[in-house]
Design a protein around this motif. Structure first.
Motif, short mmCIF file in Angstrom:
data_model
loop_
_atom_site.label_atom_id
_atom_site.label_comp_id
_atom_site.label_asym_id
_atom_site.label_seq_id
_atom_site.Cartn_x
_atom_site.Cartn_y
_atom_site.Cartn_z
N MET A 145 -14.44 -17.86 -7.34
CA MET A 145 -13.07 -17.53 -6.85
C MET A 145 -12.66 -16.14 -7.34
SD MET A 145 -10.52 -19.15 -5.12
CE MET A 145 -10.33 -20.91 -5.47
N VAL A 146 -12.14 -15.34 -6.43
CA VAL A 146 -11.74 -13.98 -6.77
C VAL A 146 -10.47 -14.01 -7.62
CG1 VAL A 146 -10.98 -11.78 -5.79
CG2 VAL A 146 -12.72 -13.12 -4.62
N ASN A 147 -10.45 -13.23 -8.69
CA ASN A 147 -9.24 -13.11 -9.51
C ASN A 147 -8.35 -12.02 -8.93
OD1 ASN A 147 -7.28 -12.61 -11.41
ND2 ASN A 147 -8.65 -12.89 -13.16
N ILE A 148 -7.32 -12.45 -8.20
CA ILE A 148 -6.49 -11.51 -7.44
C ILE A 148 -5.75 -10.56 -8.38
CG2 ILE A 148 -4.63 -11.34 -5.76
CD1 ILE A 148 -6.14 -13.26 -4.38
N GLN A 149 -5.24 -11.13 -9.47
CA GLN A 149 -4.47 -10.33 -10.43
C GLN A 149 -5.27 -9.11 -10.90
OE1 GLN A 149 -1.67 -12.37 -11.92
NE2 GLN A 149 -1.06 -11.13 -13.67
N LYS A 150 -6.57 -9.29 -11.09
CA LYS A 150 -7.42 -8.20 -11.57
C LYS A 150 -7.60 -7.09 -10.54
CE LYS A 150 -11.09 -8.97 -14.39
NZ LYS A 150 -12.27 -9.75 -14.89
N LEU A 151 -7.29 -7.41 -9.27
CA LEU A 151 -7.44 -6.40 -8.21
C LEU A 151 -6.21 -5.51 -8.11
CD1 LEU A 151 -8.92 -8.73 -5.43
CD2 LEU A 151 -10.18 -6.99 -6.71
N VAL A 152 -5.10 -5.94 -8.69
CA VAL A 152 -3.83 -5.22 -8.53
C VAL A 152 -3.78 -4.01 -9.46
CG1 VAL A 152 -1.31 -5.44 -8.71
CG2 VAL A 152 -2.67 -7.35 -7.84
N ASN B 190 0.04 -0.29 -12.57
CA ASN B 190 1.45 0.11 -12.45
C ASN B 190 2.25 -0.90 -11.62
OD1 ASN B 190 -0.11 1.07 -10.20
ND2 ASN B 190 1.69 2.24 -9.54
N ILE B 191 1.57 -1.60 -10.70
CA ILE B 191 2.26 -2.60 -9.89
C ILE B 191 2.45 -3.89 -10.70
CG2 ILE B 191 2.16 -3.98 -7.75
CD1 ILE B 191 2.55 -0.91 -7.32
N LEU B 192 1.43 -4.25 -11.47
CA LEU B 192 1.56 -5.44 -12.33
C LEU B 192 2.71 -5.27 -13.31
CD1 LEU B 192 -2.11 -6.42 -13.31
CD2 LEU B 192 -0.53 -7.67 -11.83
N ASN B 193 2.91 -4.02 -13.78
CA ASN B 193 3.96 -3.76 -14.77
C ASN B 193 5.28 -3.34 -14.15
OD1 ASN B 193 2.16 -4.25 -16.87
ND2 ASN B 193 1.39 -2.14 -16.80
N LEU B 194 5.35 -3.35 -12.83
CA LEU B 194 6.53 -2.82 -12.15
C LEU B 194 7.76 -3.69 -12.40
CD1 LEU B 194 7.44 -0.66 -10.01
CD2 LEU B 194 7.05 -2.44 -8.29
N LYS B 195 8.85 -3.00 -12.74
CA LYS B 195 10.13 -3.70 -12.75
C LYS B 195 10.78 -3.36 -11.42
CE LYS B 195 14.19 -4.56 -15.62
NZ LYS B 195 15.08 -4.59 -14.45
N ALA B 196 10.84 -4.34 -10.52
CA ALA B 196 11.27 -4.07 -9.15
C ALA B 196 12.76 -3.78 -9.10
CB ALA B 196 10.93 -5.25 -8.25
N ILE C 122 0.71 -12.70 -3.80
CA ILE C 122 0.59 -11.47 -3.00
C ILE C 122 1.90 -11.19 -2.28
CG2 ILE C 122 -0.61 -10.37 -1.05
CD1 ILE C 122 -3.16 -11.74 -1.90
N ILE C 123 2.55 -12.25 -1.78
CA ILE C 123 3.85 -12.06 -1.11
C ILE C 123 4.85 -11.45 -2.09
CG2 ILE C 123 5.81 -13.25 -0.04
CD1 ILE C 123 3.34 -13.11 1.79
N ASN C 124 4.83 -11.90 -3.34
CA ASN C 124 5.75 -11.34 -4.34
C ASN C 124 5.49 -9.86 -4.58
OD1 ASN C 124 7.41 -13.45 -4.86
ND2 ASN C 124 6.14 -14.30 -6.50
#
Ligand SMILES: *Cc1c(COP(=O)(O)O)cnc(C)c1O
Length: 346
Positions: free
Chosen positions: A1-8, A11-17, A228-230
């Protein structure tokens, strides 16, 4: 199973939207003094809607309608300003500029390449096979540690066929598989939209621009798992779909009978057009179509294009990507008749 989080991208993982006024207060109130809007609408839309307030940033009413029609839950739906916005956002979420790469399978929709270039993502081309199918082995062979996205268009533009081998890639491909289903409503093929919870690495793109007849409103859809939607929602501009466009989509999605009739009409006309083209001696091949257009190989694409242009009929000359091929959108019965009558004079 692909680890999606690792593909992001980090800067997006740490983004405060951005948190909009409508994110911070969601209920009903008597008086809204929180968004620096004008309290008065100077004009109204054609449906007498006041235009002074910001639209719903999450398009909840529209998503509920879509969830019903598409058989997916609202939390698996992203609404963009056209599919083109969703394509651009996927690059911005997953592809580190000048580092990461994506795989595209030409001949296909041109925006994947343009969007890759805008976002400084390297492009790996794995052309479709001679019968316009995916070259599965080559795709898996050419992917590397920096490959984040694979674009698959099915039914494919401009070839018109659906790709039959997509499932073979799932779990074997290391990145996100983007399946562009802009023409799925004209197709006999099953959509992947209902499977995004089984396939967390799959993002399905659809649009209201084609079968739903709403190209003017620029409403594009992405279906994916809620993570991914988030990310899509965090990276998009807060109010990316205007009130007028949301409303037009909400109203049109109620016209299910008219929609089905319309699709049926286009499919009937597609069959008729394909038969008519077989009769012209300068036609070399009418490719089978699962979409609302026909790809046709002729003796000289430029001559046909120019002749029709002189007669006020515009088609797409695809010679630059497929030798002597033209792409013709299925029009109304009258338009198609006029097209064929005109071509009888060629
Ligand atoms: C027409 C088309 C779209 C639609 O794009 P919008 O921005 O939603 O209008 C997407 N993908 C493909 C392959 C298309 O041909």
């Amino acid at each position: 199973m692909v680890n999606i989080q690792k593909l992001v991208r980090p800067n997006i993982l740490n983004l405060k939207a951005y948190s909009s006024a409508r994110d911070e207060f969601k209920g009903e109130a008597k008086i809204y003094l929180d968004a620096n809007e004008n309290p008065i609408s100077l004009s109204k839309s054609v449906n007498e809607v006041e235009l002074n307030r910001y639209p719903d940033p999450h398009q909840n009413q529209l998503k509920e309608k879509l969830a019903n029609i598409k058989g997916v839950s609202a939390e698996n739906i992203f609404v963009g300003n056209g599919s083109d916005e969703a394509i651009d956002l996927l690059f911005r979420i997953f592809c580190e500029p000048n580092v990461d790469n994506v795989i595209i399978c030409p001949p296909t929709y041109g925006m994947y390449e343009v969007s890759a270039n805008i976002n400084s993502a390297q492009i790996i081309e794995v052309p479709l096979t001679i019968d316009f199918e995916l070259d599965i082995e080559k795709i898996l062979d050419r992917q590397n540690q920096k490959t984040k996205l694979l674009f698959i268009c099915s039914p494919n533009n401009p070839t018109g066929n659906s790709l039959s081998q997509i499932e073979k890639l799932i779990d074997k491909f290391n990145g996100i598989i983007v399946i562009d289903e802009a023409y799925i409503d004209f197709s006999t093929q099953q959509s992947f939209a209902q499977k995004v919870n089984d396939y967390p690495q799959v993002v399905v793109l659809q649009t209201l621009s084609k079968a739903w007849g709403l190209a003017a409103t620029r409403v594009g859809l992405a279906f994916a798992n809620d993570k991914i939607i988030n990310w899509l929602n965090q990276v998009k501009p807060p109010y990316n779909v205007s009130l007028l466009n949301q409303q037009a989509a909400i109203e049109t999605l109620d016209l299910k009978d008219a929609f089905e009739q319309q699709v049926h009409l286009i499919l009937t006309q597609r069959t008729w057009l394909a038969e008519q083209f077989q009769n012209f001696k300068w036609v070399k091949k009418v490719y089978p179509s699962d979409a609302n257009f026909l790809l046709i190989q002729v003796e000289n694409a430029q001559d046909i294009y120019q002749f029709l242009l002189n007669n006020g009929i515009i088609i797409r000359n695809r010679h630059s990507i497929l030798p002597n091929c033209i792409r013709i959108t299925v029009g109304t019965k009258q338009e198609n008749l006029k097209l064929i009558d005109t071509l009888k004079l060629f």
